[in-house]
Design an enzyme around this catalytic site. Structure first.
Site, short mmCIF file in Angstrom:
data_model
loop_
_atom_site.label_atom_id
_atom_site.label_comp_id
_atom_site.label_asym_id
_atom_site.label_seq_id
_atom_site.Cartn_x
_atom_site.Cartn_y
_atom_site.Cartn_z
N GLU A 130 -42.50 -21.82 -4.67
CA GLU A 130 -42.07 -23.19 -4.39
C GLU A 130 -41.16 -23.71 -5.50
OE1 GLU A 130 -44.12 -27.50 -3.25
OE2 GLU A 130 -45.29 -26.02 -4.35
N LYS A 183 -41.46 -29.17 3.92
CA LYS A 183 -42.88 -29.36 3.61
C LYS A 183 -43.42 -30.58 4.34
CE LYS A 183 -45.96 -29.42 -0.44
NZ LYS A 183 -45.97 -29.39 -1.93
N CYS A 188 -47.37 -24.65 -0.08
CA CYS A 188 -48.37 -25.10 -1.05
C CYS A 188 -49.46 -25.98 -0.42
CB CYS A 188 -47.66 -25.80 -2.21
SG CYS A 188 -48.66 -25.87 -3.73
#
Length: 249
Positions: free
Chosen positions: A39, A108, A142
């Site tokens: 990331e 995300k 994540c």
């Protein structure tokens, strides 16, 4: 499929250096089918103000991975970057295939409020799947890992491998190790978790950790058997056994 986890530690704000480091790591694993970066690998997690570090329309990263993919005949899951689109900032993952074509773009979805992501990033609102070498794959970033209903929706699209680039603090290593196993088991998929802070891992659909790295920068390559996944599902097909009637309760 031969998968390489590219675990390197980007330096905060040192974009040129981070691109150079990523290229060195990726070139070392020519012959892999796919390489995955962590990331926010271009900037580190994360410099402010974002407008000084963001890529307009993710152009630099798109060109970078397209060129490398085509040259090395390798699929690249390019972790995530700070992308600026129409004055909004996204934590964005790009994927390129062996021909150098950008085949997927994912923003995300779940922003980590503890670090203030929700104050500066715009959340994505789409599930993204793609095919590499005929294998259907998905991507999450994540914090997305903590939301089982989100990962389940990805799994229901028929993915066999879920790639998760991350910058996951090792103070929360124990719950993360449980979560990656759980997502693999409950959805009967491979989970490839690549973390710049270390302890990247590949987990099979039974929840077995096939490999786990340490905390140092490194490449780690593993050949996974998609036929093994088919055998697991043939013995017990969890998704097929779901009772959809409870959705209406």
């Amino acid at each position: 499929m031969k998968i390489t986890m590219v675990q390197f530690k980007p330096r905060v704000g040192e974009i040129d250096r981070n691109f150079e480091a990523a290229e060195i790591f990726i070139r070392q694993v020519k012959g892999s089918d796919v390489a995955i970066l962590p990331e926010l690998w271009t900037t580190g997690y994360f410099p402010k103000p974002l407008e000084n570090y963001a890529e307009k329309n993710a152009e630099r990263t798109s060109n970078f991975i397209s060129k490398l993919s085509k040259e090395l005949n390798m699929n690249i899951v390019a972790g995530s970057i700070i992308a600026e689109v129409e004055s909004k900032f996204y934590n964005r993952c790009l994927v390129s295939d062996r021909r150098g074509k950008i085949i997927a773009t994912y923003d995300k979805t779940h922003l980590f409020t503890l670090s203030g992501e929700d104050k500066i990033f715009t959340a994505g609102d789409k599930i993204v799947t793609f095919e590499i070498d005929g294998v259907k794959c998905g991507v999450a970033i994540c914090y997305d890992l903590r939301f089982p209903e989100f990962i389940r929706k990805i799994a229901l699209q028929g993915v066999e491998i879920l790639f998760i680039p991350a910058e996951w603090n090792l103070f929360r290593l124990a719950p993360r190790q449980i979560l990656t196993k759980a997502r693999a088991i409950e959805n009967q998929i491979f989970v490839v978790f690549v973390n710049s802070a270390g302890h990247s891992e590949i987990i099979n659909p039974l929840g077995t950790v096939l490999c786990e790295t340490g905390i140092n920068e490194q490449n780690f390559t593993l050949q996974i058997s998609l036929e093994k996944r088919k055998e697991i599902i043939q013995s017990m097909n969890l998704l097929a056994d779901r009772n959809l009637a409870v959705d209406n309760l």
